[in-house]
Design an enzyme around this catalytic site. Structure first.
Site, short mmCIF file in Angstrom:
data_model
loop_
_atom_site.label_atom_id
_atom_site.label_comp_id
_atom_site.label_asym_id
_atom_site.label_seq_id
_atom_site.Cartn_x
_atom_site.Cartn_y
_atom_site.Cartn_z
N TRP A 130 32.11 62.49 53.38
CA TRP A 130 32.39 61.70 54.58
C TRP A 130 33.56 62.34 55.32
CZ3 TRP A 130 36.07 57.11 54.86
CH2 TRP A 130 35.97 56.47 56.11
N ASP A 211 34.72 56.44 45.39
CA ASP A 211 34.67 55.69 46.65
C ASP A 211 33.34 54.94 46.69
OD1 ASP A 211 34.90 54.68 49.18
OD2 ASP A 211 34.92 56.60 50.21
N LYS A 246 30.21 47.19 54.93
CA LYS A 246 28.76 47.30 55.03
C LYS A 246 28.05 46.14 54.34
CE LYS A 246 29.30 51.33 57.03
NZ LYS A 246 30.73 51.60 56.90
#
Length: 396
Positions: A130, A211, A246
């Site tokens: 990311w 993560d 999310k």
């Protein structure tokens, strides 16, 4: 003071959003920014969140600061969600944690703590990872390096190369792993691969940094936690950054968690004091609202069930969108086999096409996604998938 500051290039994803908004094509398609969208292209507030908001409005009696570590019910609920209620590290009181302003805040807090532990810490991130991992961790002053992860030619994980690289890292180095739904590729480690990485972590002595931002979007809430739970039970120490953006849809509320698993409960108390001190030096007290909502949802059986059903709906919709895109690409006679999209998980997929082809899609068909060819699967719907597939097939 500010006269000599150089101008910086726009953020590639935020810049895409600006370009998309300016585009006057009524058939334009936005697959850039990583937010979940429904069939109408909206990012809805989950019903469980709506009910939790009502409850909080009725019961909250003060806007005084919350404690430095955050909403304790939120922290406890999130640790159980991520690690499982019966995880030995929780039962042994080996986990220090604070509520953070988003997953980004969690990453930065943990990076700052690593810097405090050892100024020469090296953090290994996957190639690719990311994009925001780089500034969040690097700006804390940590050295960054990459390990092989994804092969765009075969649309698969370079697991052998990854293991060879990680076997050569130094003891005490930090290895950042994606808990599930790898961003940007959507390519996740199998259970057997997680087992191999956990074994290697013990042999080499590197510190796993996991993560987890999309739990529930891959195979299920418990299924997506396999790697993180296995690692927690396998290594003496690890760190975790988590996000509720999310799976709870709390993007703008910035709800995250920074957690550290220590060798024993005595170390845990020391680390808890340190992580709170780091947070105090950055933003003092965490925001309460989003964490309070998650606490209410996880603690209430009915709301928890409602939320889990909504996560299932989002996950199953994205799985169907993957299949729909692959099927339409075949119907459009695409010269490339995109079957790998069905094997990838979560919100994102790598189309594995060239940046020039991505730019051509943007210029000629008003299809917007980042140059790496990462697309937000949730930006697809039944109305735009045929146009999208035709445009992709046309640039191959």
């Amino acid at each position: 003071m500010f006269e000599h500051l150089p101008a910086l290039a726009p953020d590639p994803i935020l810049g895409l959003s600006t370009a998309f908004k300016k585009d006057t094509n009524p058939a334009k398609i936005d697959l850039g920014v990583g937010v979940y969208k429904d069939e109408q292209g909206n990012t809805p507030i989950l019903n469980a969140v709506v009910e939790a908001q009502k409850h909080l409005m009725e019961t909250e009696t003060s806007k005084v600061y919350i404690t430095p570590q955050g909403v304790q019910g939120y922290i406890d609920g999130m640790l159980e969600l991520i690690l499982g209620k019966a995880n030995p590290v929780l039962l042994a009181n080996r986990v220090a944690a604070v509520q953070a302003p988003g997953g980004c805040g969690a990453l930065r807090i943990l990076a700052e703590l690593l810097k405090r532990c050892n100024a020469d810490t090296k953090v290994w991130v996957s190639d690719p990872t990311w994009a925001n991992h780089i500034p969040l961790i690097g700006s804390a002053g940590l050295e960054l390096a990459t390990y092989p992860y994804f092969d765009k030619e075969t649309a698969s994980i370079k697991f052998d190369e990854m293991m060879t690289c990680l076997s050569q890292v130094k003891k005490g180095d930090v290895v950042l792993l994606h808990g599930c739904c790898h961003n940007p590729t959507g390519a996740d480690l199998t259970k057997e691969q997680w087992q191999a990485v956990a074994k290697l972590a013990n042999e080499v002595g590197f510190l796993p940094f996991i993560d987890v931002a999309y739990q529930g979007f891959g195979d299920g809430l418990d299924e997506d936690a396999y790697g993180i739970r296995l690692m927690a039970e396998s290594v003496p120490e690890m760190i975790i950054a988590a996000s509720c953006s999310k799976n709870f849809g709390l993007y703008r509320e910035r709800v995250g968690l920074a957690a550290l698993i220590t060798q024993n409960s005595a170390n845990r108390d020391i680390v808890q004091s340190q992580i709170q001190y780091v947070a105090r030096g950055i933003y003092s007290m965490p925001p309460s609202y989003g964490g309070a909502l998650v606490d209410i949802i996880l603690a209430n059986e009915n709301l928890n069930t409602m939320w889990q059903n909504e996560v299932t709906e989002m996950r199953e919709r994205m799985i169907q969108l993957r299949k729909l895109l692959v099927d339409n690409l075949k119907l459009q006679g695409a010269s490339k086999d995109f079957g790998f999209i069905n094997q990838q998980k979560g919100m994102f997929s790598y189309l594995c096409i060239a940046p020039e082809q991505v730019m051509k899609l943007r210029d000629e068909s008003s299809v917007y996604f980042v140059d790496s060819s990462r697309v937000n699967i949730a930006g697809i719907n039944t109305k735009n998938v045929e146009v999208l597939a035709a445009a992709i097939a046309g640039v191959l």
